[in-house]
Design a protein around this motif. Structure first.
Motif, short mmCIF file in Angstrom:
data_model
loop_
_atom_site.label_atom_id
_atom_site.label_comp_id
_atom_site.label_asym_id
_atom_site.label_seq_id
_atom_site.Cartn_x
_atom_site.Cartn_y
_atom_site.Cartn_z
N GLN A 56 -17.65 0.88 -25.91
CA GLN A 56 -17.35 -0.35 -25.17
C GLN A 56 -17.36 -1.56 -26.10
O GLN A 56 -16.49 -2.42 -26.01
CB GLN A 56 -18.36 -0.56 -24.04
CG GLN A 56 -18.04 -1.76 -23.16
CD GLN A 56 -16.73 -1.59 -22.42
OE1 GLN A 56 -16.58 -0.67 -21.63
NE2 GLN A 56 -15.76 -2.47 -22.68
N VAL A 57 -18.32 -1.63 -27.01
CA VAL A 57 -18.39 -2.78 -27.91
C VAL A 57 -17.18 -2.81 -28.84
O VAL A 57 -16.62 -3.87 -29.13
CB VAL A 57 -19.73 -2.84 -28.67
CG1 VAL A 57 -19.75 -1.96 -29.90
CG2 VAL A 57 -20.09 -4.26 -29.04
N LEU A 58 -16.73 -1.64 -29.28
CA LEU A 58 -15.53 -1.59 -30.13
C LEU A 58 -14.28 -1.95 -29.33
O LEU A 58 -13.41 -2.67 -29.84
CB LEU A 58 -15.40 -0.21 -30.78
CG LEU A 58 -16.45 0.08 -31.86
CD1 LEU A 58 -16.48 1.55 -32.21
CD2 LEU A 58 -16.20 -0.79 -33.10
N ASP A 59 -14.19 -1.50 -28.08
CA ASP A 59 -13.07 -1.90 -27.22
C ASP A 59 -13.07 -3.41 -27.03
O ASP A 59 -12.00 -4.04 -27.07
CB ASP A 59 -13.16 -1.23 -25.85
CG ASP A 59 -12.82 0.25 -25.89
OD1 ASP A 59 -12.30 0.74 -26.92
OD2 ASP A 59 -13.09 0.92 -24.86
N ASN A 60 -14.25 -3.99 -26.83
CA ASN A 60 -14.34 -5.45 -26.67
C ASN A 60 -13.89 -6.17 -27.93
O ASN A 60 -13.15 -7.16 -27.87
CB ASN A 60 -15.76 -5.86 -26.29
CG ASN A 60 -16.19 -5.37 -24.92
OD1 ASN A 60 -15.38 -4.85 -24.14
ND2 ASN A 60 -17.46 -5.50 -24.62
N LEU A 61 -14.31 -5.68 -29.08
CA LEU A 61 -13.91 -6.28 -30.35
C LEU A 61 -12.39 -6.21 -30.52
O LEU A 61 -11.75 -7.21 -30.87
CB LEU A 61 -14.60 -5.57 -31.51
CG LEU A 61 -14.17 -5.99 -32.91
CD1 LEU A 61 -14.51 -7.45 -33.18
CD2 LEU A 61 -14.80 -5.09 -33.96
N LEU A 62 -11.80 -5.06 -30.25
CA LEU A 62 -10.35 -4.91 -30.39
C LEU A 62 -9.59 -5.82 -29.42
O LEU A 62 -8.54 -6.37 -29.78
CB LEU A 62 -9.95 -3.44 -30.19
CG LEU A 62 -10.51 -2.46 -31.22
CD1 LEU A 62 -10.11 -1.04 -30.87
CD2 LEU A 62 -10.09 -2.82 -32.63
N ALA A 63 -10.12 -6.01 -28.22
CA ALA A 63 -9.48 -6.90 -27.25
C ALA A 63 -9.51 -8.35 -27.72
O ALA A 63 -8.52 -9.08 -27.59
CB ALA A 63 -10.16 -6.77 -25.88
N VAL A 64 -10.62 -8.77 -28.30
CA VAL A 64 -10.71 -10.14 -28.83
C VAL A 64 -9.76 -10.32 -30.01
O VAL A 64 -9.06 -11.33 -30.11
CB VAL A 64 -12.16 -10.51 -29.21
CG1 VAL A 64 -12.21 -11.88 -29.88
CG2 VAL A 64 -13.07 -10.48 -27.99
N LEU A 65 -9.72 -9.34 -30.89
CA LEU A 65 -8.80 -9.42 -32.03
C LEU A 65 -7.35 -9.55 -31.55
O LEU A 65 -6.60 -10.39 -32.06
CB LEU A 65 -8.93 -8.19 -32.92
CG LEU A 65 -10.22 -8.08 -33.74
CD1 LEU A 65 -10.32 -6.70 -34.38
CD2 LEU A 65 -10.28 -9.18 -34.79
N ALA A 66 -6.96 -8.75 -30.57
CA ALA A 66 -5.59 -8.81 -30.05
C ALA A 66 -5.31 -10.17 -29.43
O ALA A 66 -4.25 -10.76 -29.65
CB ALA A 66 -5.37 -7.69 -29.03
N ALA A 67 -6.26 -10.71 -28.67
CA ALA A 67 -6.07 -12.02 -28.04
C ALA A 67 -5.92 -13.13 -29.08
O ALA A 67 -5.26 -14.13 -28.84
CB ALA A 67 -7.24 -12.33 -27.10
N ALA A 68 -6.51 -12.92 -30.24
CA ALA A 68 -6.45 -13.91 -31.32
C ALA A 68 -5.23 -13.72 -32.22
O ALA A 68 -5.02 -14.49 -33.15
CB ALA A 68 -7.72 -13.82 -32.17
N GLY A 69 -4.43 -12.69 -31.95
CA GLY A 69 -3.26 -12.43 -32.79
C GLY A 69 -3.60 -11.65 -34.04
O GLY A 69 -2.91 -11.77 -35.06
#
Length: 128
Positions: A56-69
């Motif tokens: 879950q924490v890695l999914d959250n990190l990847l989602a933030v990275l994607a939102a930031a471009g």
């Protein structure tokens, strides 16, 4: 005139519980705040096994990275906080799955406890 600082929020994710942004970006740098294994609907997973929390924490990190471009391939540095070094092998395996061929600089820091009783927290610096 100075370059603006972008505050990054993730659509469909739980909002931060404190006074911070999930990430900020300045020019081509992205600074991802410490991500806990909070589910997108805001519910907690602190009662789940370490591997569930780590995914879950890695999914959250990847989602933030994607939102930031950004993306895993653009991550420069990762800091991982774990409540016991015994979790290191499981985290390393899941991290390698999430990052694939990308191998950013990384530190794994054992800590006595984390907010809400979680077992893992991850922060990162990336380029976009």
């Amino acid at each position: 005139m100075t370059d603006p600082i972008d505050r990054i929020f993730v659509e469909g994710a739980a909002p931060p519980a404190g006074h911070y942004s999930p990430a900020t970006a300045w020019r081509d740098l992205v600074f991802v705040s410490g991500q806990l294994p909070v589910r997108p609907d805001g519910s907690h997973s602190f009662d789940q096994p370490f591997e569930v929390q780590a995914r879950q924490v890695l999914d959250n990190l990847l989602a933030v990275l994607a939102a930031a471009g950004s993306s895993p391939e653009r991550v420069l540095k990762v800091t991982v906080y774990v409540t016991g070094i015994q979790h290191w092998p499981a985290f390393n395996r899941l991290y390698a799955e999430a990052f694939g061929e990308a191998k950013p600089a990384r530190a794994v820091v054992p800590v006595p406890e984390l907010h809400h009783g979680y077992l893992v927290e991850v922060e990162a610096i990336a380029a976009r």
